[in-house]
Design an enzyme around this catalytic site. Structure first.
Site, PDB file in Angstrom:
ATOM      1  N   CYS A   1       1.671  -9.122   5.727  1.00  0.00           N
ATOM      2  CA  CYS A   1       1.336  -8.799   7.119  1.00  0.00           C
ATOM      3  C   CYS A   1       2.527  -8.099   7.761  1.00  0.00           C
ATOM      4  CB  CYS A   1       0.979 -10.067   7.887  1.00  0.00           C
ATOM      5  SG  CYS A   1       0.660  -9.719   9.629  1.00  0.00           S
TER       6      CYS A   1
ATOM      7  N   CYS B   1       3.498 -10.664  11.039  1.00  0.00           N
ATOM      8  CA  CYS B   1       4.097 -12.006  10.884  1.00  0.00           C
ATOM      9  C   CYS B   1       4.655 -12.239   9.477  1.00  0.00           C
ATOM     10  CB  CYS B   1       3.060 -13.077  11.240  1.00  0.00           C
ATOM     11  SG  CYS B   1       1.737 -13.239  10.020  1.00  0.00           S
TER      12      CYS B   1
ATOM     13  N   GLY C   1       7.297   8.828 -18.895  1.00  0.00           N
ATOM     14  CA  GLY C   1       6.196   9.122 -17.966  1.00  0.00           C
ATOM     15  C   GLY C   1       6.567   9.171 -16.508  1.00  0.00           C
ATOM     16  N   THR C   2       7.727   9.717 -16.228  1.00  0.00           N
ATOM     17  CA  THR C   2       8.072   9.923 -14.811  1.00  0.00           C
ATOM     18  C   THR C   2       8.491  11.367 -14.580  1.00  0.00           C
ATOM     19  OG1 THR C   2       9.501   9.264 -12.967  1.00  0.00           O
ATOM     20  CG2 THR C   2      10.442   9.012 -15.161  1.00  0.00           C
TER      21      THR C   2
ATOM     22  N   PRO D   1       4.948  14.348 -22.155  1.00  0.00           N
ATOM     23  CA  PRO D   1       4.343  15.532 -22.781  1.00  0.00           C
ATOM     24  C   PRO D   1       4.820  16.834 -22.148  1.00  0.00           C
ATOM     25  CG  PRO D   1       2.690  14.254 -21.543  1.00  0.00           C
ATOM     26  CD  PRO D   1       3.966  13.468 -21.515  1.00  0.00           C
TER      27      PRO D   1
ATOM     28  N   CYS E   1      -4.877 -10.072   8.174  1.00  0.00           N
ATOM     29  CA  CYS E   1      -4.154 -11.357   8.163  1.00  0.00           C
ATOM     30  C   CYS E   1      -4.892 -12.337   9.083  1.00  0.00           C
ATOM     31  CB  CYS E   1      -2.746 -11.088   8.689  1.00  0.00           C
ATOM     32  SG  CYS E   1      -1.693 -12.546   8.818  1.00  0.00           S
TER      33      CYS E   1
ATOM     34  N   HIS F   1       9.178  -0.512  -7.170  1.00  0.00           N
ATOM     35  CA  HIS F   1       8.349  -0.152  -6.010  1.00  0.00           C
ATOM     36  C   HIS F   1       7.359  -1.251  -5.640  1.00  0.00           C
ATOM     37  CE1 HIS F   1       9.125   4.432  -6.774  1.00  0.00           C
ATOM     38  NE2 HIS F   1      10.093   3.870  -6.070  1.00  0.00           N
TER      39      HIS F   1
HETATM   40  P1  NAD Z   1       4.440  11.215 -11.298  1.00  0.00           P
HETATM   41  O1  NAD Z   1       2.981  11.134 -11.009  1.00  0.00           O
HETATM   42  O2  NAD Z   1       5.299  11.956 -10.353  1.00  0.00           O
HETATM   43  O3  NAD Z   1       4.681  11.869 -12.741  1.00  0.00           O
HETATM   44  C1  NAD Z   1       4.000  11.425 -13.867  1.00  0.00           C
HETATM   45  C2  NAD Z   1       4.696  11.960 -15.098  1.00  0.00           C
HETATM   46  O4  NAD Z   1       4.044  11.402 -16.230  1.00  0.00           O
HETATM   47  C3  NAD Z   1       4.648  13.474 -15.235  1.00  0.00           C
HETATM   48  O5  NAD Z   1       5.938  13.951 -15.552  1.00  0.00           O
HETATM   49  C4  NAD Z   1       3.683  13.698 -16.412  1.00  0.00           C
HETATM   50  O6  NAD Z   1       4.049  14.823 -17.203  1.00  0.00           O
HETATM   51  C5  NAD Z   1       3.855  12.420 -17.194  1.00  0.00           C
HETATM   52  N1  NAD Z   1       2.695  12.037 -17.995  1.00  0.00           N
HETATM   53  C6  NAD Z   1       1.380  12.325 -17.789  1.00  0.00           C
HETATM   54  N2  NAD Z   1       0.622  11.771 -18.754  1.00  0.00           N
HETATM   55  C7  NAD Z   1       1.475  11.115 -19.579  1.00  0.00           C
HETATM   56  C8  NAD Z   1       1.298  10.350 -20.768  1.00  0.00           C
HETATM   57  N3  NAD Z   1       0.086  10.125 -21.275  1.00  0.00           N
HETATM   58  N4  NAD Z   1       2.393   9.825 -21.355  1.00  0.00           N
HETATM   59  C9  NAD Z   1       3.635  10.039 -20.839  1.00  0.00           C
HETATM   60  N5  NAD Z   1       3.859  10.763 -19.727  1.00  0.00           N
HETATM   61  C10 NAD Z   1       2.795  11.291 -19.107  1.00  0.00           C
HETATM   62  O7  NAD Z   1       4.925   9.717 -11.516  1.00  0.00           O
HETATM   63  P2  NAD Z   1       6.246   8.996 -11.075  1.00  0.00           P
HETATM   64  O8  NAD Z   1       7.421   9.811 -11.461  1.00  0.00           O
HETATM   65  O9  NAD Z   1       6.106   7.614 -11.575  1.00  0.00           O
HETATM   66  O10 NAD Z   1       6.211   8.997  -9.485  1.00  0.00           O
HETATM   67  C11 NAD Z   1       5.026   8.646  -8.796  1.00  0.00           C
HETATM   68  C12 NAD Z   1       5.163   7.461  -7.861  1.00  0.00           C
HETATM   69  O11 NAD Z   1       3.854   6.959  -7.622  1.00  0.00           O
HETATM   70  C13 NAD Z   1       5.915   6.313  -8.472  1.00  0.00           C
HETATM   71  O12 NAD Z   1       6.727   5.834  -7.493  1.00  0.00           O
HETATM   72  C14 NAD Z   1       4.870   5.246  -8.809  1.00  0.00           C
HETATM   73  O13 NAD Z   1       5.296   4.018  -8.231  1.00  0.00           O
HETATM   74  C15 NAD Z   1       3.653   5.637  -8.027  1.00  0.00           C
HETATM   75  N6  NAD Z   1       2.425   5.535  -8.861  1.00  0.00           N
HETATM   76  C16 NAD Z   1       2.197   4.408  -9.584  1.00  0.00           C
HETATM   77  C17 NAD Z   1       1.072   4.328 -10.402  1.00  0.00           C
HETATM   78  C18 NAD Z   1       0.860   3.062 -11.202  1.00  0.00           C
HETATM   79  O14 NAD Z   1       1.318   1.988 -10.797  1.00  0.00           O
HETATM   80  N7  NAD Z   1       0.219   3.163 -12.388  1.00  0.00           N
HETATM   81  C19 NAD Z   1       0.176   5.395 -10.475  1.00  0.00           C
HETATM   82  C20 NAD Z   1       0.439   6.535  -9.703  1.00  0.00           C
HETATM   83  C21 NAD Z   1       1.578   6.599  -8.906  1.00  0.00           C
HETATM   84 ZN    ZN Z   2      -0.048 -11.785  10.299  1.00  0.00          ZN
END
Ligand code: NAD
Ligand code: ZN
Length: 253
Positions: free
Chosen positions: A129, A132, A189-190, A216, A150, A121
């Site tokens: 920008c 441009c 963690g997704t 978790p 920009c 992502h």
């Molecule tokens: P999500 O917010 O949808 O889900 C987070 C998941 O992490 C949940 O299932 C939750 O149970 C789990 N979780 C919470 N605490 C945890 C821990 N300590 N250890 C392990 N797991 C834990 O996240 P997603 O599925 O990544 O989707 C959200 C979108 O938002 C993604 O596309 C991401 O790019 C973006 N995002 C990125 C960040 C970052 O860069 N740190 C932060 C927030 C959102």
């Molecule tokens: Zn520009």
């Protein structure tokens, strides 16, 4: 699937492998102080994604969307990698982990020393920008509380994928290749609700990989795609797996 201690089982699945791949999401960075989007502390509780995180919303009202983005920039700038980011870098150094596919935009895998990181992502380090296409390091144009602009006068967008934008093609190609050829996929963690990233575990599974989920909570993958669920936080689970891999005993530090 339940087979005794999930940490020991995960270590058994990883031992001796050279083709493990990790797919990480916002949850791996929660213990670095960056809230996930979903869940009780999630940013979505404060900002409706359809109002703040779509390309359409950005084009219609960039200043409003920058209110949310500035929080993300500040959070990412202050955060340091945690034991889970470092543990994955260690697994890469041991030759077990081949790549990390991350949905995160915070750069913490690289900060922890991981070398083969696929940013699905994009990341918060650059601004682009929309008129441009000129790119700037975020640090260079960032003024707290204001939408950065920009030299051409247009408002800059962070180089992250908003809803409605395509995945950068190289990241998509590399991620698919890793998913199709890995032996073990660690999904950490997704919530697996954001498409098309949520398809990666299914692609890996269909191609014959064993899918190990570290979270978790249960997700849509837990009882469908995951072969093994390690129900802990990312730091506890990754540390414990590393201890088990090294043949050590005892509770994780
Ligand atoms: P999500 O917010 O949808 O889900 C987070 C998941 O992490 C949940 O299932 C939750 O149970 C789990 N979780 C919470 N605490 C945890 C821990 N300590 N250890 C392990 N797991 C834990 O996240 P997603 O599925 O990544 O989707 C959200 C979108 O938002 C993604 O596309 C991401 O790019 C973006 N995002 C990125 C960040 C970052 O860069 N740190 C932060 C927030 C959102
Ligand atoms: Zn520009």
């Amino acid at each position: 699937m339940t087979r005794g201690d999930p940490v020991l089982e995960a270590a058994r699945l990883l031992r001796g492998r050279t083709d493990a791949v990790a797919l990480t999401g916002a949850g791996i960075s929660v213990e670095s102080g960056i809230p996930a989007f979903r869940g009780w502390q999630g940013l979505w509780g404060k900002y409706d994604p359809m109002e703040y995180a779509t390309l359409g919303a950005f084009l219609r009202s960039p200043i409003k969307v920058w209110r949310m983005l500035s929080e993300m920039v500040a959070l990412c700038g202050d955060a340091a990698p945690n034991a889970a980011h470092r543990g994955l870098a260690e697994l890469e150094g041991m030759g077990i982990l081949r790549a990390v596919i991350t949905q995160n935009v915070d750069g913490l895998h690289q900060a922890a020393g991981a070398r083969n990181v696929i940013e699905y992502h994009g990341n918060m380090e650059a601004l682009v920008c929309i008129a441009c296409w000129r790119r700037y390091p975020t640090r260079q144009r960032w003024v707290d509380g204001r939408a950065p602009t920009c030299d051409c006068g247009e408002i800059l967008k962070p180089d992250v994928v908003l809803f409605g934008e395509p995945i950068p093609w190289l990241a998509q190609e590399r991620a698919e290749e890793e998913a199709r050829t890995c032996g073990v996929l660690l999904v950490i963690g997704t919530s697996a609700q954001v498409s098309p990233a949520c398809d990666i575990p299914r692609v890996a599974k269909k191609a014959g990989a064993t899918v190990v989920e570290i979270n978790p909570e249960e997700t849509a993958l837990t009882r469908t795609v995951a072969d093994l669920h390690v129900p802990g936080t990312a730091t506890d689970a990754v540390r414990s797996i590393l201890i088990a891999l090294s043949g050590g005993e005892g509770t994780p530090r």
